[in-house]
Design a protein around this motif. Structure first.
Motif, mmCIF file in Angstrom:
data_model
loop_
_atom_site.group_PDB
_atom_site.id
_atom_site.type_symbol
_atom_site.label_atom_id
_atom_site.label_comp_id
_atom_site.label_asym_id
_atom_site.label_seq_id
_atom_site.Cartn_x
_atom_site.Cartn_y
_atom_site.Cartn_z
ATOM 1 N N ILE A 1 0.886 -1.174 0.000
ATOM 2 C CA ILE A 1 0.000 0.000 0.000
ATOM 3 C C ILE A 1 0.921 1.221 0.000
ATOM 4 O O ILE A 1 1.775 1.364 0.880
ATOM 5 N N VAL A 2 0.756 2.099 -0.982
ATOM 6 C CA VAL A 2 1.589 3.311 -1.042
ATOM 7 C C VAL A 2 0.718 4.500 -0.641
ATOM 8 O O VAL A 2 -0.376 4.689 -1.193
ATOM 9 N N ILE A 3 1.197 5.307 0.304
ATOM 10 C CA ILE A 3 0.480 6.528 0.686
ATOM 11 C C ILE A 3 1.160 7.704 -0.005
ATOM 12 O O ILE A 3 2.361 7.941 0.192
ATOM 13 N N GLY A 4 0.409 8.465 -0.812
ATOM 14 C CA GLY A 4 0.965 9.648 -1.486
ATOM 15 C C GLY A 4 1.065 9.437 -2.987
ATOM 16 O O GLY A 4 1.698 8.477 -3.446
ATOM 17 N N GLY A 5 0.435 10.344 -3.737
ATOM 18 C CA GLY A 5 0.420 10.227 -5.203
ATOM 19 C C GLY A 5 1.186 11.343 -5.880
ATOM 20 O O GLY A 5 0.731 11.908 -6.876
ATOM 21 N N GLY A 6 2.369 11.674 -5.336
ATOM 22 C CA GLY A 6 3.283 12.589 -6.031
ATOM 23 C C GLY A 6 4.307 11.761 -6.795
ATOM 24 O O GLY A 6 4.131 10.545 -6.989
ATOM 25 N N ALA A 7 5.395 12.432 -7.221
ATOM 26 C CA ALA A 7 6.444 11.754 -7.989
ATOM 27 C C ALA A 7 6.961 10.526 -7.238
ATOM 28 O O ALA A 7 7.143 9.455 -7.831
ATOM 29 N N THR A 8 7.165 10.680 -5.916
ATOM 30 C CA THR A 8 7.780 9.593 -5.148
ATOM 31 C C THR A 8 6.840 8.400 -5.035
ATOM 32 O O THR A 8 7.224 7.262 -5.329
ATOM 33 N N GLY A 9 5.588 8.653 -4.613
ATOM 34 C CA GLY A 9 4.633 7.558 -4.420
ATOM 35 C C GLY A 9 4.296 6.872 -5.735
ATOM 36 O O GLY A 9 4.252 5.631 -5.809
ATOM 37 N N LEU A 10 4.080 7.652 -6.777
ATOM 38 C CA LEU A 10 3.741 7.057 -8.078
ATOM 39 C C LEU A 10 4.921 6.256 -8.618
ATOM 40 O O LEU A 10 4.746 5.184 -9.193
ATOM 41 N N GLY A 11 6.138 6.776 -8.382
ATOM 42 C CA GLY A 11 7.336 6.050 -8.810
ATOM 43 C C GLY A 11 7.440 4.710 -8.088
ATOM 44 O O GLY A 11 7.697 3.668 -8.703
ATOM 45 N N VAL A 12 7.191 4.733 -6.773
ATOM 46 C CA VAL A 12 7.262 3.501 -5.979
ATOM 47 C C VAL A 12 6.173 2.525 -6.432
ATOM 48 O O VAL A 12 6.428 1.328 -6.631
ATOM 49 N N ALA A 13 4.953 3.046 -6.636
ATOM 50 C CA ALA A 13 3.844 2.168 -7.045
ATOM 51 C C ALA A 13 4.148 1.532 -8.403
ATOM 52 O O ALA A 13 3.918 0.338 -8.605
ATOM 53 N N LEU A 14 4.696 2.328 -9.312
ATOM 54 C CA LEU A 14 4.982 1.795 -10.654
ATOM 55 C C LEU A 14 6.083 0.733 -10.589
ATOM 56 O O LEU A 14 5.993 -0.321 -11.232
ATOM 57 N N ASP A 15 7.102 1.001 -9.775
ATOM 58 C CA ASP A 15 8.175 0.018 -9.604
ATOM 59 C C ASP A 15 7.588 -1.288 -9.069
ATOM 60 O O ASP A 15 7.874 -2.387 -9.568
ATOM 61 N N ALA A 16 6.701 -1.149 -8.039
ATOM 62 C CA ALA A 16 6.132 -2.336 -7.390
ATOM 63 C C ALA A 16 5.220 -3.113 -8.340
ATOM 64 O O ALA A 16 5.322 -4.336 -8.452
ATOM 65 N N VAL A 17 4.351 -2.398 -9.044
ATOM 66 C CA VAL A 17 3.395 -3.046 -9.950
ATOM 67 C C VAL A 17 4.138 -3.792 -11.053
ATOM 68 O O VAL A 17 3.819 -4.936 -11.376
ATOM 69 N N THR A 18 5.167 -3.135 -11.613
ATOM 70 C CA THR A 18 5.862 -3.761 -12.749
ATOM 71 C C THR A 18 6.759 -4.925 -12.299
ATOM 72 O O THR A 18 7.149 -5.754 -13.108
ATOM 73 N N ARG A 19 7.075 -4.986 -10.991
ATOM 74 C CA ARG A 19 7.798 -6.174 -10.507
ATOM 75 C C ARG A 19 6.818 -7.328 -10.271
ATOM 76 O O ARG A 19 7.226 -8.464 -10.067
ATOM 77 N N GLY A 20 5.516 -6.989 -10.207
ATOM 78 C CA GLY A 20 4.519 -8.053 -10.032
ATOM 79 C C GLY A 20 3.877 -8.098 -8.657
ATOM 80 O O GLY A 20 3.172 -9.052 -8.330
ATOM 81 N N TYR A 21 4.076 -7.063 -7.818
ATOM 82 C CA TYR A 21 3.408 -7.026 -6.512
ATOM 83 C C TYR A 21 2.003 -6.450 -6.667
ATOM 84 O O TYR A 21 1.797 -5.521 -7.455
ATOM 85 N N LYS A 22 1.052 -6.987 -5.880
ATOM 86 C CA LYS A 22 -0.315 -6.432 -5.893
ATOM 87 C C LYS A 22 -0.268 -5.117 -5.118
ATOM 88 O O LYS A 22 -0.003 -5.107 -3.911
ATOM 89 N N THR A 23 -0.483 -4.026 -5.821
ATOM 90 C CA THR A 23 -0.184 -2.700 -5.253
ATOM 91 C C THR A 23 -1.379 -1.758 -5.349
ATOM 92 O O THR A 23 -2.051 -1.710 -6.378
ATOM 93 N N ILE A 24 -1.594 -0.991 -4.281
ATOM 94 C CA ILE A 24 -2.598 0.087 -4.317
ATOM 95 C C ILE A 24 -1.929 1.377 -3.848
ATOM 96 O O ILE A 24 -1.106 1.354 -2.917
ATOM 97 N N LEU A 25 -2.250 2.487 -4.501
ATOM 98 C CA LEU A 25 -1.738 3.801 -4.091
ATOM 99 C C LEU A 25 -2.929 4.674 -3.703
ATOM 100 O O LEU A 25 -3.935 4.721 -4.427
ATOM 101 N N LEU A 26 -2.805 5.365 -2.565
ATOM 102 C CA LEU A 26 -3.876 6.251 -2.093
ATOM 103 C C LEU A 26 -3.349 7.681 -2.011
ATOM 104 O O LEU A 26 -2.328 7.940 -1.360
ATOM 105 N N GLU A 27 -4.045 8.591 -2.659
ATOM 106 C CA GLU A 27 -3.651 10.008 -2.673
ATOM 107 C C GLU A 27 -4.803 10.827 -2.081
ATOM 108 O O GLU A 27 -5.940 10.702 -2.529
ATOM 109 N N GLN A 28 -4.497 11.663 -1.096
ATOM 110 C CA GLN A 28 -5.566 12.379 -0.396
ATOM 111 C C GLN A 28 -6.220 13.473 -1.248
ATOM 112 O O GLN A 28 -7.335 13.898 -0.975
ATOM 113 N N SER A 29 -5.498 13.948 -2.254
ATOM 114 C CA SER A 29 -6.055 14.994 -3.111
ATOM 115 C C SER A 29 -6.000 14.448 -4.545
ATOM 116 O O SER A 29 -6.368 13.315 -4.785
#
Ligand SMILES: Cc1cc2nc3c(=O)[nH]c(=O)nc-3n(C[C@H](O)[C@H](O)[C@H](O)COP(=O)(O)OP(=O)(O)OC[C@H]3O[C@@H](n4cnc5c(N)ncnc54)[C@H](O)[C@@H]3O)c2cc1C
Length: 519
Positions: A21-49
């Motif tokens: 679970i990634v908290i934050g949808g800026g450059a850092t969070g989206l980068g982490v989520a994309l890295d995780a998803v493309t490695r094959g982890y089941k990933t969700i990102l939550l952005e408050q705004s």
């Protein structure tokens, strides 16, 4: 991309925990989520705004090694960033450009200093160099920068760095997360953690700010990628945690291109108070900045201080033949740098580094703070690798080095539309079907009604601000024009998303209040 179906997917998964679970949808969070998803982890990102509503839509828009950090002697940081710059431009060619910069020089010493310094910058970039730097004489400098004040000018040093559209890049990352099987949700705020009897984090408590529903979301690993808000999340985990962020505000002004009349950017390496100042052409305007003001107030809508605006205007006025005045400013935007502070001494500004930091709390919260847009990919790779090293998730290989955001096969009549990435030709098809949609949303803005309709169908906007500030860059290019265009955008949105008149009125009022700070 449909927010309702993503929420339904989230509801269906309640008994099946996410890997990450990634908290934050800026450059850092989206980068982490994309890295995780493309490695094959089941990933969700939550952005408050909205995605990139924070610092990540308010940068100088440079993909760079950082000439300034070179001057500070942080060679490793510059080398890493130059390498990432190369990958960034290769992987997202539709959102980046090779930008030529000229450093005007006024003394022989500066000629030597900047020529040697930039040769070293070229050398550090190695085979990912964007073009050699070189000295040009006074005449050639004035041909490149016709509105530079000529008095005392000796010549200029030409060098190259990358430029990009930060919010569109964030959106490309969100789109690719979804395209590769991940879930990303905007307007979802994390308010607390789920913990087991040993105090280990097992998920998050989150609220859908649009619909008001609460969710308990279970996951094996929670990553805090909330930029300047990271300490708020740390305190949700441990109320006694020490501050780890030292925010610093940076302000930019947007001017008409008539103040620069050049495709080359100006870089002033040392202003009166030792800061760097850029004047960079961007979407037919000029972005001038920035400042570096330590602040204690952390907000989603940071406000430029009068002295920051005056500083930029005065400094630009010292170099340009037509000094810009306050009334010439099309937009003022401020962003907060999430600099990683020294936890032993959080107030010591000289300790503040541009380098990122990755920490793991005793309850298992993995936090990534600091860094820069340019290095988002490497920061993400290191974050997921740290989780693997600590045996929180099983080992899978990072694949983002060659991850392409654009296939480049789209045949577009308008080059400008390539910023929408894959399937942007759908926008042209909308106009062919209904030529009225080809009309711009405002005489001073490049965007058409078709783009707004397409964005509503494909890019998950919830408010007109999402469209005017980030899916398009109307707010940043011309705040007043964007306010004038807002009623039309709200109407087009309401038609597409089935919303009523009172929604439109509320949205226009909210937008005007927010955008007034950018005037
Ligand atoms: C003025 C300025 C100029 C810059 N220029 C450049 C540049 O030219 N090139 C470069 O490489 N770098 C640049 N940077 C640095 C770069 O912009 C930042 O390092 C980067 O954008 C930080 O991204 P982030 O994701 O960490 O933070 P943010 O973009 O702020 O994202 C954090 C997100 O977390 C969300 N969040 C917070 N709390 C919660 C919660 N409880 N639940 C859910 N979500 C939450 C926020 O809403 C926010 O969207 C610049 C920075 C500034 C300030």
């Amino acid at each position: 991309m449909d927010r309702n179906s993503l929420i339904n997917h989230l509801k269906e998964r309640t008994s099946d925990p996410w890997d990450i679970i990634v908290i934050g949808g800026g450059a850092t969070g989206l980068g982490v989520a994309l890295d995780a998803v493309t490695r094959g982890y089941k990933t969700i990102l939550l952005e408050q705004s909205d995605f990139s509503k924070g610092t990540s839509s308010r940068s100088t828009k440079l993909v760079h090694g950082g000439v300034r950090y070179l001057a500070q002697g942080d060679i490793l940081l510059v080398m890493e960033a130059l390498h990432e710059r190369g990958l960034f431009l290769k992987n997202a060619p539709h959102l980046t450009a090779n930008q030529e910069f000229v450093i005007p020089v006024y003394t022989l010493w500066d000629v030597i200093l900047y020529t040697v310094g930039l040769k070293f910058y070229d050398l550090l970039a190695g085979r990912l160099s964007m073009g050699k730097s070189y000295y040009i004489n006074r005449e050639k400098t004035l041909i490149r920068l016709p509105l530079l004040k000529p008095s005392g000018l000796k010549g200029g040093i030409v060098y190259h760095d990358g430029q990009f559209d930060d919010a569109r890049m964030a959106f490309a990352m969100a789109t690719e997360c979804l395209g590769n099987g991940g879930t990303v949700l905007n307007y979802f705020r994390v308010n607390g953690f789920l913990k087991d009897e040993k105090g280990k984090i097992r998920g998050v408590l989150a609220r859908d700010l649009e619909k008001g529903d609460e969710y308990s979301i279970s996951g094996r690993l929670v990553i805090n990628a909330t930029g300047v808000f990271a300490d708020e999340i740390h305190r949700m985990d441990d109320p006694l945690s020490r501050p780890s962020i030292k925010p610093s505000q940076g302000v930019h002004l947007v001017l008409d291109n008539s103040f620069l009349q050049s495709t080359s950017a100006i870089m002033i390496p040392k202003t009166d108070d030792g800061r760097v100042l850029f004047a960079i052409p961007w979407y037919g305007k000029v972005v001038v900045g920035t400042t570096d003001t330590p602040l204690n107030l952390i907000s989603m809508e940071p406000k430029a201080l009068d002295e920051e605006i005056e500083f930029i205007l005065n400094t630009a006025g010292r170099y340009l033949t037509r000094p810009p005045k306050r009334q010439d400013v099309k937009c003022v935007f401020a962003g907060l740098r999430p600099l990683a502070a020294n936890p032993q001494n959080p107030d010591a500004t000289k300790e503040v580094s541009r380098r990122h930091k990755i920490t793991l709390s005793s309850s298992g919260l993995l936090s990534i703070i600091g860094g820069k847009w340019t290095s988002y990919r490497r920061m993400a790779e290191e974050t997921i690798d740290k989780a693997i090293k600590n045996r929180i998730i099983e080992s899978k290989k990072c694949v983002t080095r060659d991850f392409s955001f654009y296939n480049g096969e789209e045949k577009l009549t308008s080059e400008r539309l390539k910023i929408y990435g894959r399937n942007a030709s759908e926008i042209e098809k909308l106009i062919t079907k209904n030529p009225d949609l080809g009309i711009p949303i405002h005489r001073d803005l490049p965007y058409t009604r078709a783009e707004i309709v397409w964005i509503c169908k494909n890019e998950m906007p919830v408010t007109p601000e999402d469209i005017l500030a980030r899916r398009t860059r109307a707010l940043f290019l011309d705040a007043r024009a964007s306010m004038e265009a807002c009623p039309l955008v709200a109407r087009l949105m309401a038609n597409e998303l089935g919303l009523d008149n009172s929604w439109q009125e509320r949205q226009v009022e909210n937008y005007n209040q927010m955008a007034a700070n950018y005037l």
